[in-house]
Design a protein around this motif. Structure first.
Motif: not given
Length: 233
Positions: A1-23
């Motif tokens: 449970m003590n990783y909830i806020y950290l996981l929310i941060n990861v979820a927020v940036i995950f797709f924008p970071l992965v998709l940053s290489f969109d052509k």
């Protein structure tokens, strides 16, 4: 449970970071403008955050934190000023790339004037509450500067479009943060009005955060373009 806020941060940036290489968007190529904007804005908002934590405007539930603190703030809260702006600037650039035409352009000044009037009205009635005072006071200053002092470049019509789209993940992320709750608000320091579990002020906190980030991002891009045109970049 003590990783909830950290996981929310990861979820927020995950797709924008992965998709940053969109052509089409090539967001990674703009990192040299993105990260300085995030860093400078983050420094301002971190001061605000430290102050509000000390004034008990809000606090953080230790049950959902990993326990690492810097400047009196949880590490996850500091990461918030990286993950959320990155995701929002990414949304801004995606919309600009895929929808270059924007019918809101001719209405942007009128919308800004509406928000400026709203800030003044709310400050008149809510000046005795810390979150309300600082939140709407800061937005009033930044918005007035961008619309009436900054004449070098115009971007507000694109900003409002990105802000509206950003409200979708905002309701998801802030919904979790305030419903669990990870972040706990002192209602004596805000207007006491919530949309679901999200304080009314949070909507304009997001607007200030996004506006300052995008203003600096566009400023750095514009200066780089000028140097390129002069052959000095």
């Amino acid at each position: 449970m003590n990783y909830i806020y950290l996981l929310i941060n990861v979820a927020v940036i995950f797709f924008p970071l992965v998709l940053s290489f969109d052509k089409k968007v090539h967001f990674f190529s703009k990192w040299k403008f993105v990260f300085p904007a995030i860093l400078l804005t983050g420094m301002v908002f971190l001061v605000w955050d430290v102050l509000f934590t000390k004034l008990n405007v809000w606090s953080f539930n230790p049950r959902y934190l990993i326990g690492i603190n810097l400047l009196g703030l949880p590490l996850e809260e500091i990461l918030f000023f990286l993950t959320v702006p990155y995701a929002c600037i990414f949304i801004y650039e995606c919309l600009n790339a895929y929808f270059p035409k924007n019918g809101l352009q001719k209405y942007s000044l009128a919308v800004s004037n509406l928000f400026l009037g709203l800030c003044i009205a709310i400050l008149f009635f809510g000046y005795n509450r810390w979150y309300t005072l600082i939140n709407f006071g800061f937005l009033l200053i930044v918005l007035a500067y961008v619309e009436y002092v900054n004449v070098e470049f115009r971007f507000m019509y694109r900003f409002y479009r990105a802000y509206l789209v950003s409200l979708v993940p905002f309701y998801i992320v802030n919904g979790f943060l305030t419903a669990i709750p990870v972040v706990m608000y002192n209602n004596k320091e805000n207007m006491g009005f919530r949309i679901g579990t999200i304080p009314f002020e949070d909507h304009f906190y997001l607007m200030s955060l996004l506006l300052m980030n995008i203003f600096l991002y566009e400023l750095f891009k514009g200066r780089a373009a000028k140097l390129i045109n002069k052959g000095d970049y």
